[in-house]
Enzyme design. Structure first.
Site, PDB file in Angstrom:
ATOM      1  N   GLU A  32     -12.235 101.958  -6.235  1.00  0.00           N
ATOM      2  CA  GLU A  32     -14.014 102.318  -6.879  1.00  0.00           C
ATOM      3  C   GLU A  32     -14.106 102.368  -8.450  1.00  0.00           C
ATOM      4  OE1 GLU A  32     -15.739 106.681  -6.242  1.00  0.00           O
ATOM      5  OE2 GLU A  32     -16.961 105.473  -6.112  1.00  0.00           O
ATOM      6  N   ARG A 259       1.007 107.847  -1.552  1.00  0.00           N
ATOM      7  CA  ARG A 259       0.508 108.202  -2.829  1.00  0.00           C
ATOM      8  C   ARG A 259       1.426 107.823  -3.230  1.00  0.00           C
ATOM      9  NH1 ARG A 259      -4.615 110.794  -3.531  1.00  0.00           N
ATOM     10  NH2 ARG A 259      -4.263 108.674  -5.283  1.00  0.00           N
ATOM     11  N   LYS A 269      -7.179 111.632 -11.130  1.00  0.00           N
ATOM     12  CA  LYS A 269      -8.410 111.179 -11.906  1.00  0.00           C
ATOM     13  C   LYS A 269      -9.017 111.897 -12.413  1.00  0.00           C
ATOM     14  CE  LYS A 269      -9.961 106.896  -9.595  1.00  0.00           C
ATOM     15  NZ  LYS A 269     -11.031 106.588  -8.473  1.00  0.00           N
TER      16      LYS A 269
END
Length: 753
Positions: A32, A259, A269
């Site tokens: 994204e 991850r 983030k």
RNA sequence: UGGGGUAUCGCCAAGCGGUAAGGCACCAGUUUUUGGUACUGGCACUCGGGGGUUCGAAUCCCUCUACCCCAUCCA
């Protein structure tokens, strides 16, 4: 992919290719565009593009831009840069989910027409409330029974912008009591009167991730949709949407991997943003950050990051990789690539009293073990700088550098010896008066006869260039930092008056160097100028001396093994207890088997039926609790390809020694797969047990003859190798040899001979 | 607490019933005009715990424990 170790994703891909599920494999990297990419993205890029490359498929770059309030063009640029920098090429295949808005919208209409989606007009709070909790089922909205026509009308008007944000949503009609919370009528569309950075103001409704992602994958012809573990729960929706829409195959499937986490840093983030916003770092490209921009500015090479991604592997276990692994990759990469030059970080003046004039010393850029050519001239004079740490008045034992009593070599130059130590009023050393040995010059026939323990770097005081050097330490003091409170306040050292030899500045040989004995450095791409050269330390060299001197304080942590507490086992119900008693007392089953059977209805039923076919309780119970149980975990009894009767026959063959238990397990597999009769399988495959020593013995001898080294090891005391030999013999007979007899014979043979 | 996952060396990670791969880290030693590199050797009698099945279990069965994810109109 040839002989390299395969990860589980590549194994899946290979099987799918082998079975012709897909003609070509297509993956995608679908970020994204709402933040700067970090090394976690690098892992995903490496996996998606790497797998596509390895299997001659292709990988799309797709911007997953379904939320207009968060996304921006600057992030798509950063993302594109990151992929390119890492050396991957998406060719023509750059896509945006927003390009599919019309198609996705059409699929939504289809779902509505199928009665599988409805417009819900509950408030946000109500929706949350109605969803239930993890332990309680939710309840369906009263709007769920709107007619198809009404839904169609409402949805169109949502799209046309007739409603406010939040007034309605489109939801899938699945199951409000699903154990998987994500399946409780997930939202498909929400109203958003916002400007989309690409789609502009064309839309008032935007699809949610769960609806857009699977369809985008399908539209692009993705075969393997690889994502991180936190989407495991979303996989059911992914499949539901594609299946319900009955799309023309082939369709993509989703697989999840863990991850990337690295210790001493943060990767989310939110936390990264917090660091940038609070100005604890200089920006998204701060060299201490795990962002692609940060690593890039620090001087990491794309190769080193890719190697790292390769080394850490792909698995499903949440894990935290040690930064040391990354540091190894960059050192290893640069070691073979980069020229060596000399730099003094903390200068200490050395005056060579018996040297007059000046000269230039020719010195190679690469050490003997790096097969690269090139050299430069280093000016040498009476006035030099050496590293302050390379002189010690009262050295620790094992100190190899300059001391009042110990000479040292100036790298590529002469051997010097300390004559006098000059100090200021506070007792700080300000200068060393030294003498050099003219016949000790490097590269010539050294006739001085002096032995030194090390060579140190230096620069000529009059010729050296002053530069700024930035030394980076880990950003956090804690190996699993939570946030700003764990920051290492000392993570940046700026050295304003370091000195480098002139070649570093004038020859512009490379932007990365090894400053000998100090580490690898990179000319800062932003702040470097000819007037003020700036170098970032990419990573230090390994330093076993420094480690040795510091280690003294490090106390080894004892950390005893945690004791495991055993939890309570739910007590048996009366009925189960009765079963248990029958099993143990009448049928002579052992407690564990009886327990398993008694507690599992499906199993005990199967057991009972099998027993009625053939009376051999112990063997039947063993097969049922161990083998049948595995199948009954995922299937109903009616779905099984074998019936109690066949199991009874199988056990009969064990009992009369036609087959061994090992073979029985193979036969069982076959029964489970094909539904064939056990006797038939045994006959067709010729699985009858071999118990005749006369047949087995030659095979044993052959195996022994083929593995002399293991025979040695066995005789030397490695008794577990017995299993190896038994295994080999069994393999040679296709599993048919009677293992008990083989065991006995092998042991005799090995011990006897 | 329901569902979905995961547990193999200090850190990653292979392994899919028959000798516990490999990398990083660490420890020794050899080479070295970088205390770097390279090279050699050492690093898991045991796979989260306990039982069971088997001649043989990290692998199959039962059970317990710990950790991660899910109740955003984020992705």
């Amino acid at each position: 992919m040839n002989n390299k170790k395969k990860d589980f994703l590549r194994t899946i891909v290979e099987n799918d290719l082998k079975s012709n599920k897909y003609k070509e494999i297509v993956t995608r990297f679908p970020p994204e565009p709402n933040g700067f990419p970090h090394i976690g993205h690098a892992k995903s890029i490496s996996i998606n593009f790497g797998i596509a490359r390895d299997y001659n498929g292709h990988c799309n770059l797709r911007m997953d831009d379904t939320n207009p309030t968060k996304e921006d063009t600057k992030y798509v640029e950063a993302l594109e840069d990151a992929v390119k920098w890492l050396g991957f090429d998406w060719g023509e295949n750059l896509y945006y989910t927003s390009d599919y808005f019309s198609q996705i919208y059409a699929y939504a209409i289809e779902l509505i027409k199928m009665g599988k989606a409805y417009v819900d007009s509950l408030t946000e709070e109500e929706i949350r409330e109605y969803r239930g909790t993890v332990t309680e089922a939710g309840k369906r909205s009263k709007y769920a029974n709107r007619s198809v026509e009404e839904n169609l009308d409402l949805f169109e008007r949502m799209k046309n912008g007739e409603f406010q944000d939040g007034e309605h949503v489109l939801r899938a009609k699945i199951d409000m009591s699903a154990a998987n919370m994500k399946m409780r009528d997930p939202l498909l569309y929400r109203i958003r009167h916002a400007h989309h950075f690409r789609a502009g103001d064309a839309w008032s409704v935007y699809p949610m991730y769960d609806f857009a992602h699977c369809l985008s994958d399908y539209i692009e012809g993705i075969t393997h949709s690889l994502c991180t573990l936190e989407f495991e729960n979303n996989r059911d929706i992914y499949n539901w949407v594609l299946d319900t829409l009955e799309l023309k195959p082939p369709r993509p499937y989703q697989y999840e991997f863990a991850r990337l986490n690295i210790n001493y840093t943060v990767m989310s983030k939110r936390k990264l943003l917090e660091l940038v916003d609070s100005k604890h770092v200089s920006g998204w490209d701060d060299p201490r950050l795990p962002t692609i921009a940060g690593y890039r500015r620090r001087g990491y090479t794309p190769e080193s990051i890719l190697t790292f991604c390769d080394q850490i592997g792909i698995a499903k276990a949440n894990s935290v990789v040690d930064v040391a692994q990354l540091e190894f990759c960059i050192r290893d990469d640069l070691n073979a690539k980069v020229p060596r030059v000399m730099c003094v970080l903390d200068p200490l003046r050395v005056t060579i009293e018996n040297y007059e004039g000046s000269e230039e010393i020719e010195a190679p850029y690469y050490p003997h073990d790096v097969p690269k050519e090139g050299s430069r001239k280093i000016p040498f004079s009476k006035e030099l700088y050496i590293e302050r740490a390379d002189f010690e008045e009262n050295p620790l034992k094992g100190y190899f550098r300059l001391t009042p009593k110990q000479p040292v070599r100036l790298r590529h130059g002469y051997i010097i010896t300390c004559k006098e130590v000059i100090k200021d009023a506070d007792g700080n050393i300000t200068e060393i008066k030294a003498e050099y040995y003219p016949d000790s010059k490097s590269g010539t026939q050294d006739t001085s006869g002096i032995k030194v323990k090390s060579a140190i770097q230096w620069v000529s005081a009059t010729d050296a260039k002053k530069v700024e050097v930035r030394l980076y330490d880990r950003l956090f003091k804690n190996d699993a930092p939570e946030g700003i409170q764990d920051l290492n306040l000392d993570s940046l050292h700026v050295i304003n008056n370091a000195f480098v030899e002139p070649a570093v500045i004038t020859q512009k040989l490379d932007e990365r160097f090894q400053f000998e004995r100090l580490g690898y450095f990179y000319a800062d791409p932003i702040d470097y100028s000819d007037e003020k050269p700036v170098f970032n330390r990419i990573v230090g060299l390994k330093d076993s001396w420094n480690k040795k001197t510091k280690e003294k304080k490090v106390t080894p942590k004892p950390e005893a093994k945690k004791v495991q507490v055993d939890g309570e086992v739910t007590p048996m119900r009366e009925e189960e207890k009765a079963f248990f008693n029958t099993y143990t007392q009448e049928l002579q089953l052992n407690n564990e088997v009886a327990n398993t059977l008694a507690r599992d209805k499906k199993l005990s039923q199967f057991f009972k039926e099998t027993l009625s076919e053939y009376n051999s309780p112990v063997n039947i119970a063993n097969i049922v609790t161990n083998e049948v149980a595995r199948e009954l975990k995922q299937k109903e009894p009616s779905e099984l390809k074998f019936k109690p009767k066949e199991i009874a026959e199988l056990v009969k063959m064990i009992d009369d020694a036609t087959i061994s238990i090992k073979i029985a397990k193979d036969v069982f597999e076959e029964m489970n797969k094909t539904g064939q009769e056990p006797a038939e399988i045994v006959k067709n495959k010729g699985l009858v047990q071999i118990s005749d020593p006369a047949v087995i013995l030659p095979i044993i001898e052959e195996v022994i003859a083929k593995n002399p080294d293991n025979v040695e090891k066995f005789k030397a005391g490695n008794k577990k190798l017995l299993g190896f030999f038994v295994g080999q013999v069994l393999k040679a007979t296709g599993g048919k040899a009677n293992p008990k007899i083989v065991n006995k014979l092998v042991a005799e043979k090995l011990n006897g001979n």
